[in-house]
Write an enzyme that holds these catalytic residues in place. Sequence first.
Site, mmCIF file in Angstrom:
data_model
loop_
_atom_site.group_PDB
_atom_site.id
_atom_site.type_symbol
_atom_site.label_atom_id
_atom_site.label_comp_id
_atom_site.label_asym_id
_atom_site.label_seq_id
_atom_site.Cartn_x
_atom_site.Cartn_y
_atom_site.Cartn_z
ATOM 1 N N ASP B 618 0.857 -1.183 0.000
ATOM 2 C CA ASP B 618 0.000 0.000 0.000
ATOM 3 C C ASP B 618 0.893 1.233 0.000
ATOM 4 O O ASP B 618 2.063 1.156 0.368
ATOM 5 C CB ASP B 618 -0.939 0.011 1.216
ATOM 6 C CG ASP B 618 -2.103 0.997 1.031
ATOM 7 O OD1 ASP B 618 -2.198 1.603 -0.050
ATOM 8 O OD2 ASP B 618 -2.906 1.148 1.968
ATOM 9 N N GLU B 656 11.134 5.734 -9.260
ATOM 10 C CA GLU B 656 9.873 5.008 -9.321
ATOM 11 C C GLU B 656 9.752 4.104 -8.101
ATOM 12 O O GLU B 656 10.726 3.494 -7.669
ATOM 13 C CB GLU B 656 9.816 4.146 -10.590
ATOM 14 C CG GLU B 656 9.707 4.941 -11.868
ATOM 15 C CD GLU B 656 8.366 5.660 -11.994
ATOM 16 O OE1 GLU B 656 7.409 5.251 -11.325
ATOM 17 O OE2 GLU B 656 8.296 6.641 -12.762
ATOM 18 N N ASP B 688 -2.541 -2.627 -3.064
ATOM 19 C CA ASP B 688 -3.493 -1.562 -2.730
ATOM 20 C C ASP B 688 -2.846 -0.234 -3.124
ATOM 21 O O ASP B 688 -1.692 -0.197 -3.521
ATOM 22 C CB ASP B 688 -3.790 -1.616 -1.222
ATOM 23 C CG ASP B 688 -5.109 -0.946 -0.869
ATOM 24 O OD1 ASP B 688 -5.614 -0.179 -1.693
ATOM 25 O OD2 ASP B 688 -5.615 -1.191 0.240
ATOM 26 N N HIS B 822 -0.374 -0.650 4.852
ATOM 27 C CA HIS B 822 -0.922 0.698 5.009
ATOM 28 C C HIS B 822 -0.435 1.325 6.301
ATOM 29 O O HIS B 822 0.014 2.467 6.339
ATOM 30 C CB HIS B 822 -2.455 0.622 5.003
ATOM 31 C CG HIS B 822 -3.106 1.857 5.525
ATOM 32 N ND1 HIS B 822 -3.258 2.984 4.745
ATOM 33 C CD2 HIS B 822 -3.604 2.157 6.749
ATOM 34 C CE1 HIS B 822 -3.835 3.927 5.486
ATOM 35 N NE2 HIS B 822 -4.052 3.458 6.692
#
Lengths: 376, 847
Positions: B618, B656, B688, B822
């Site tokens: 995430d 990146e 995600d 996350h």
Amino acid sequence: MDKNFQEEQFTGIIKFTPPLYEQRYQFIKDLVGKYKPKKVADLGCADCTLLWMLKFCSCIEVLAGLDICASVMKEKMHRLSPLPGDYLQPAERSLTVTLHHGSVAHKDPCMLGFDLVTCIELIEHLEQSELKKFPEVVFGFMAPSLVVISTPNSEFNPLLPGVTLFRHPDHKFEWNRGQFQSWALETARRYDYSVEFTGVGHPPTGMENVGFCTQIGVFVRKYPQTSESAQSEKPTEAAYKTVFKAVYPSLKDEKYLQNAVVSEVIFTAQNIKQSLMDCLMSEHKEYNDDPTERKCKFQPSMNCFSEDLGKLVVEKSMEPFVNGNVVYIPLTTIFSFPKVNRLCGTFEKLCKLIAGKVTLSSDGSAVVFYTEHENK
Amino acid sequence: QQTLPSQPPGFQQPQQPCVPPSVSEEPGGRGRQRGTPIDGNYCSSSNFKIIGLQISAGFQELSLADRGGRRRDFHDIGVNTRQAIKHVQESKTGSSGVMIKLTTNYFRLMSRPQWALYQYHVCYSPEMEARRLRSALLFQHEELIGKTHAFDGSILFLPKNLGNKVTEVFSRTRNGEDVKITITLTNELPPTSPTCLQFYNIIFRRLLKMLNLQQIGRNYYNPSDPISIPNHRLMVWLGFTSSILQYEESIMLCTDVSYKVLRSETVLDFMYSLYYQVEEQRFRDACAKELIGLVVLTKYNNRTYRVDDIDWDANPQCTFRKADGSEISYVDYYKRQYNQEITDLNQPVLISQSKRKRGNMMPGPVVLIPELCFLTGLTEKMRNDFNMMKDLSSHTRLPPEQRKCEIGRLIDYIRKDNNVQKELRDWGLSFDSNLLSFSGRVIQGEKILQSGNVFDYNPQFADWSKETRGAPLICAKPLDNWLLIYTRRNYDIANTLLQNLFKVTPSMGIRMNKATMIEVEDRTEAYLRVLQQSITPDTNIAVCVLSSSRKDKYDAIKKYLCTDCPIPSQCVLARTLSKPQTAMAIATKIALQMNCKMGGELWSVEIPLKQVMVVGIDCYHDTLSGKRSIAGFVANLNQTMTRWFSRCVVQGHGQELVDGLKVCLQTALRDWFKWNKYLPSRIIVYRDGVGDGQLHTLVNYEVPQFLDCLKSVGKDYNPRLTVIIVKKRVNTRFFAQSGGALKNPPPGTVVDVEVTRPEWYDFFIVSQAVRNGCVAPTHYNVIYDTSSLKPDHLQRLTYKLCHMYYNWSGVIRVPAPCQYAHKLAFLVGQSIHREPNLLLSDRLYYL
């Protein structure tokens, strides 16, 4: 119709900056700034660009547009709708914008009572028969105090490359200054107006004798308005079709005024309460946990009246106070805030507007808050 | 983080549609040019691009590309990933579970039998440049073309066939020049062609405009009857999200209720109130903190912009260069252009970086005047205001039945408006009046395994905190040597916490010694000094009781203990511990959290698939400090998925994210090998943090990089790879029909029919339960898959993984590794700002 194009093709020899159509619109805007008309109609409004510019003029309360071609009007008419911002902070003035589909050769009572009527690059599109009826409709029937008519000056045409006969295929005629002025003077005489001539689009140096690219006549009605008679004398039935109508949110409308006042009162009271609570909190604690977070003096949210801070006089009797878990903020305190004051005008109005919308003390003199849920 | 979650993690509250600002010209980068439309190439799906299709008649210029030139395709149309996945060519649906009747927020779009859209190419001889001139010339022939048309300057769409393949007409310009217009039929498009889909969306936006709905960002809102929340000067507008796409069986309109939070104060008002709340020297920082990243709405032209910076050196009297080369001050510009008076000449200006190229204008910063901008959305402060959020959610969190009614209102509006009906009729289109209904499946619930005990939970609540309370953990880490740090004022609270921990830990199987109790002054430096002095190599964990939620203290502690001195840490707010009635429950939660942070394991579910490595990724996008993105990467280390490897990537400038992800994957495989003595034979990546419109990039760039990375591990190493995009923000909603009423579908509801996309291998799972409002399903899009796993198995594995998040004893919205990723990315992005020490990577230290 597509006025905006005009200059794109005249590259090279003559180029107006700003573009000629903008100069024409600016001319109208300046006129509006000078005369402050309340009701303005644009005949031949095409894609509504002029109306869109005029909607920002704060003196105007009624804007109307008329065009013979509905699809051109519809193309961009949503530009005339109120913006979210207009709802978020409703303006003081009211504003209604209406678009009508119809011909300037027909009378419709919806065009009565206007202060300014503009006809920008309109008359040269009229057929002979329509042109004949036009003065009676605009000067005789609508009879606004101010009329502006602009039209190409054919004497300028030789300076425009590629123009053989007329500037636009739909033009039925293009007049030189003499032709326009004699038509205008005759019209003014007949309907008791005075007229002055001017224009936009200066000719290049050395060619001044051809005059402006666009010639403009500004007509001023010589007799005072006789509005009652105007309405009753001319009971014409509707000839136009309304294609668009937008009523802007305004504080003149009770609903918006009430919303604005209730919001402002609650917000102000909330701020006062917060300052009060912070103040109490810091008094109670012997040391402050968070010394930099807040100034703790009771400053009822200074931001609300940064402009006229000095005017606020907090009298003893109208000071907010805490009693148990109830905070009382007297309406008089809230009313002393310039924003609330300006919105309501009078204290009675304030009380009337917030009745039933804001929780008040039993005698109705103060806004109350309960603090029990505060420290969740 | 320091406080315990009161909501299932991953639960977005309340609904706050996120609309990217429409970037457009403004002073500082002006120019009226719009993106020139691209000719042709509509139908090839390989290089399918969204075209700024300009409609020349009807209403305000509308285009699929929205206002503001060409934009990315939010619906990821034309990326066909299913065709490369062999085992789902025939069918991508699962079959296990119990059938359930569902209704969803989709309406079928219907067209007349034999309906077709006729696409023409229009060219001019001599060539005409200006688009408006081109359309003016073409529509001199309205009697031929008809009133119903869509034209962008070169491509013309009509609902009818002109009869001939080539039609020639003549028009005359105002210069008297004769122009030959050649109208060539290039395509007869069936209702399902991708071009038609764009076209439907364009027409639909026309309809919304006709209904007098206001466009803000991507959605349309009704300005009348807003919900007003005066305490915070908030106004909430009701509106709709809408998109028309080709779904599994038919073309449908997906529409959902959307709320736009607007504020009836300007940025300048807000700055003033902030000025009186904070110290002078902190004012600018406070402004930056509160305002940067917010979306503002301009007073004068209904455009939205994201605030990227505040320029304190500039003011409204500064000048800029207009498109025609002349210099003008902002004050004069706004006065002249919009009759807007700027009263405060000392205010700073806001800077918005426009990201997209517009026509031939290079993207440049847009300058905005605070006084002329309204705030939208909620600030962090408001989000933390419990009462306000409660207030707001009472308006916005609609129960299923009510939500369905609100959604139905849009179709009602459409059916009742004559102009709208006429427009639809002219095009030969109509909408089904009923919401789409079909059958979904509820897959079997999981059993919670904990140290030999098996627990069932009530599937309706998707929560087992009660069932498992006091049960021994799978792996309990001892608290032999640990620190408890508190300020003098919180001595009692800290002591109570210690006593409560002594009460709750034995049944869990946690061995605990008394903590080293250390009192500190309530200053950041004091905490840090104590940590430096007291931590020894034997310290298991440091627990800090904090007296306020001041972020700097928390950040400093976390930063020190995650980087320089890597040991697990637990911060607790004194306030959280202060309520006697919840003290024991809190102590239990803290004990569990601390155990995880030290490498302990709580529970597991049965995972039949062997040798599988599950990865969760995430992203966190740091809006404040230099806009760096941080990706969290989490992969299981053991078979039972109770231990995880966690690492994160802090994106450097011009770098990146995927480069860093490759490194993470390599280390994860190395650690896996250390733990298991073999490499996983399957790798399943749950990705995600993918924005709308980024699918293409993932498929063409990120997946190949993963494959590259696996190749580099060893010549003979050839694991099966599955990459799944996880999306929480979807507009799809499901309602279960139970009896007469609509309810939320139960956790475990899987949908892989009707509302999925035919070109994808995708499915929805409702895994969590919500107490109020509508549950939001999570969308899973399998973009790469060589696993040959049946859809059933993949769906069930995904659902199982939603049970494995240790900070919540219940089912969450996403697979646990995504939520861990996350959490990690959030902590690093918010507090640490650099990569944490790798010594911690085998523990869930960031919980």
